[in-house]
Design a protein around this motif. Sequence first.
Motif, PDB file in Angstrom:
ATOM      1  N   PRO A   8       0.830  -1.208   0.000  1.00  0.00           N
ATOM      2  CA  PRO A   8       0.000   0.000   0.000  1.00  0.00           C
ATOM      3  C   PRO A   8       0.865   1.259   0.000  1.00  0.00           C
ATOM      4  N   SER A   9       0.239   2.386  -0.159  1.00  0.00           N
ATOM      5  CA  SER A   9       0.974   3.641  -0.107  1.00  0.00           C
ATOM      6  C   SER A   9       1.207   4.062   1.340  1.00  0.00           C
ATOM      7  N   TRP A  10       0.315   3.624   2.209  1.00  0.00           N
ATOM      8  CA  TRP A  10       0.532   3.853   3.635  1.00  0.00           C
ATOM      9  C   TRP A  10      -0.170   2.744   4.415  1.00  0.00           C
ATOM     10  N   VAL A  11       0.372   2.458   5.568  1.00  0.00           N
ATOM     11  CA  VAL A  11      -0.212   1.418   6.410  1.00  0.00           C
ATOM     12  C   VAL A  11       0.074   1.744   7.874  1.00  0.00           C
ATOM     13  N   ILE A  12      -0.943   1.509   8.689  1.00  0.00           N
ATOM     14  CA  ILE A  12      -0.820   1.652  10.133  1.00  0.00           C
ATOM     15  C   ILE A  12      -1.088   0.290  10.739  1.00  0.00           C
ATOM     16  N   CYS A  13      -0.222  -0.142  11.620  1.00  0.00           N
ATOM     17  CA  CYS A  13      -0.428  -1.451  12.230  1.00  0.00           C
ATOM     18  C   CYS A  13      -0.078  -1.405  13.706  1.00  0.00           C
ATOM     19  N   LYS A  14      -0.516  -2.432  14.401  1.00  0.00           N
ATOM     20  CA  LYS A  14      -0.210  -2.534  15.826  1.00  0.00           C
ATOM     21  C   LYS A  14       1.139  -3.205  16.030  1.00  0.00           C
ATOM     22  N   SER A  15       1.761  -2.850  17.100  1.00  0.00           N
ATOM     23  CA  SER A  15       3.049  -3.446  17.437  1.00  0.00           C
ATOM     24  C   SER A  15       2.902  -4.962  17.555  1.00  0.00           C
ATOM     25  N   GLY A  16       3.852  -5.691  16.978  1.00  0.00           N
ATOM     26  CA  GLY A  16       3.820  -7.143  17.035  1.00  0.00           C
ATOM     27  C   GLY A  16       3.234  -7.819  15.817  1.00  0.00           C
ATOM     28  N   THR A  17       2.574  -7.055  14.988  1.00  0.00           N
ATOM     29  CA  THR A  17       1.999  -7.627  13.770  1.00  0.00           C
ATOM     30  C   THR A  17       3.006  -7.541  12.629  1.00  0.00           C
ATOM     31  N   SER A  18       2.697  -8.265  11.548  1.00  0.00           N
ATOM     32  CA  SER A  18       3.567  -8.243  10.361  1.00  0.00           C
ATOM     33  C   SER A  18       2.879  -7.478   9.243  1.00  0.00           C
ATOM     34  N   VAL A  19       3.676  -6.818   8.456  1.00  0.00           N
ATOM     35  CA  VAL A  19       3.151  -6.006   7.362  1.00  0.00           C
ATOM     36  C   VAL A  19       3.891  -6.365   6.084  1.00  0.00           C
ATOM     37  N   LYS A  20       3.131  -6.561   5.012  1.00  0.00           N
ATOM     38  CA  LYS A  20       3.743  -6.875   3.718  1.00  0.00           C
ATOM     39  C   LYS A  20       3.583  -5.695   2.770  1.00  0.00           C
ATOM     40  N   ILE A  21       4.667  -5.322   2.131  1.00  0.00           N
ATOM     41  CA  ILE A  21       4.665  -4.242   1.147  1.00  0.00           C
ATOM     42  C   ILE A  21       5.056  -4.839  -0.202  1.00  0.00           C
ATOM     43  N   GLU A  22       4.278  -4.498  -1.221  1.00  0.00           N
ATOM     44  CA  GLU A  22       4.542  -5.022  -2.564  1.00  0.00           C
ATOM     45  C   GLU A  22       5.177  -3.959  -3.446  1.00  0.00           C
ATOM     46  N   CYS A  23       6.076  -4.409  -4.283  1.00  0.00           N
ATOM     47  CA  CYS A  23       6.722  -3.548  -5.269  1.00  0.00           C
ATOM     48  C   CYS A  23       6.599  -4.224  -6.628  1.00  0.00           C
ATOM     49  N   ARG A  24       6.001  -3.511  -7.555  1.00  0.00           N
ATOM     50  CA  ARG A  24       5.782  -4.098  -8.886  1.00  0.00           C
ATOM     51  C   ARG A  24       6.361  -3.219  -9.984  1.00  0.00           C
ATOM     52  N   SER A  25       7.003  -3.838 -10.929  1.00  0.00           N
ATOM     53  CA  SER A  25       7.381  -3.139 -12.161  1.00  0.00           C
ATOM     54  C   SER A  25       6.250  -3.368 -13.151  1.00  0.00           C
ATOM     55  N   ILE A  69      12.435 -10.459   2.446  1.00  0.00           N
ATOM     56  CA  ILE A  69      12.278 -10.018   1.069  1.00  0.00           C
ATOM     57  C   ILE A  69      12.146 -11.223   0.163  1.00  0.00           C
ATOM     58  N   ASN A  70      11.139 -11.143  -0.703  1.00  0.00           N
ATOM     59  CA  ASN A  70      10.887 -12.208  -1.659  1.00  0.00           C
ATOM     60  C   ASN A  70      10.741 -11.601  -3.042  1.00  0.00           C
ATOM     61  N   HIS A  71      11.448 -12.149  -3.994  1.00  0.00           N
ATOM     62  CA  HIS A  71      11.390 -11.648  -5.379  1.00  0.00           C
ATOM     63  C   HIS A  71      10.976 -12.820  -6.247  1.00  0.00           C
ATOM     64  N   ALA A  72       9.686 -13.116  -6.177  1.00  0.00           N
ATOM     65  CA  ALA A  72       9.176 -14.359  -6.753  1.00  0.00           C
ATOM     66  C   ALA A  72       9.045 -14.325  -8.261  1.00  0.00           C
ATOM     67  N   SER A  73       8.904 -13.136  -8.820  1.00  0.00           N
ATOM     68  CA  SER A  73       8.760 -13.053 -10.268  1.00  0.00           C
ATOM     69  C   SER A  73       9.511 -11.835 -10.773  1.00  0.00           C
ATOM     70  N   LEU A  74       9.572 -11.696 -12.074  1.00  0.00           N
ATOM     71  CA  LEU A  74      10.317 -10.583 -12.655  1.00  0.00           C
ATOM     72  C   LEU A  74       9.577  -9.256 -12.544  1.00  0.00           C
ATOM     73  N   THR A  75       8.385  -9.265 -11.979  1.00  0.00           N
ATOM     74  CA  THR A  75       7.647  -8.016 -11.828  1.00  0.00           C
ATOM     75  C   THR A  75       7.212  -7.751 -10.400  1.00  0.00           C
ATOM     76  N   LEU A  76       7.585  -8.606  -9.476  1.00  0.00           N
ATOM     77  CA  LEU A  76       7.084  -8.438  -8.114  1.00  0.00           C
ATOM     78  C   LEU A  76       8.139  -8.794  -7.075  1.00  0.00           C
ATOM     79  N   SER A  77       8.333  -7.880  -6.145  1.00  0.00           N
ATOM     80  CA  SER A  77       9.136  -8.144  -4.959  1.00  0.00           C
ATOM     81  C   SER A  77       8.320  -7.700  -3.759  1.00  0.00           C
ATOM     82  N   THR A  78       8.434  -8.441  -2.678  1.00  0.00           N
ATOM     83  CA  THR A  78       7.712  -8.066  -1.475  1.00  0.00           C
ATOM     84  C   THR A  78       8.671  -7.926  -0.300  1.00  0.00           C
TER      85      THR A  78
END
Lengths: 117, 114
Positions: A8-25, A69-78
């Motif tokens: 997302p462009s912004w995210v708010i989360c509670k302490s102790g949780t996990s957050v995933k950010i996606e990056c796409r070409s 960090i995971n770069h599973a495909s040529l257009t996506l890294s998380t």
Amino acid sequence: GAVVSQHPSWVICKSGTSVKIECRSLDFQATTMFWYRQFPKQSLMLMATSNEGSKATYEQGVEKDKFLINHASLTLSTLTVTSAHPEDSSFYICSAVGGGISYNEQFFGPGTRLTVL
Amino acid sequence: AQSVSQHNHHVILSEAASLELGCNYSYGGTVNLFWYVQYPGQHLQLLLKYFSGDPLVKGIKGFEAEFIKSKFSFNLRKPSVQWSDTAEYFCAVNKASGTYKYIFGTGTRLKVLA
């Protein structure tokens, strides 16, 4: 051409949780992606280099188990921030490099602002 | 160690003034050089880049930069700034071949007074 998106462009989360950010070409295949962290009024700090299909290379001082960090495909890294804490609050920016566009230039995403409460 | 220095951390100018932001690098071998701009609340945008050839590079929005190899410098210039140029400016360097990793300077915060 050479557009990189983040979600997302912004995210708010509670302490102790996990957050995933996606990056796409969006319009090119990214052989390499980079993840940066930017603190307020400071420069970009490289966290890790991610190559498609292989393990990410982390910069010194960056916790691998904390920032997955995971770069599973040529257009996506998380980037997954695991067990987030308030000190992980920051602006996270990805960039991508791809063949056929320019091997020398990184194309930057718009960034994701993470706030951990 | 490889590094990029931006000596001007904060610059305040009046509209129509000329701008020059310094960038010096310490990096062995052939390099590529970049200037990025980050407007308040926005993402990085490429202003200009130098890979090879003419050391005077023209970019967007009237910016230019000159690569002086002997001085390891790549200073950014604009003859007449506008209020809308208020932003943070980052110089970056990478190797001309290899991992593509950038080394960023610490940034220069420019404020243009209307």
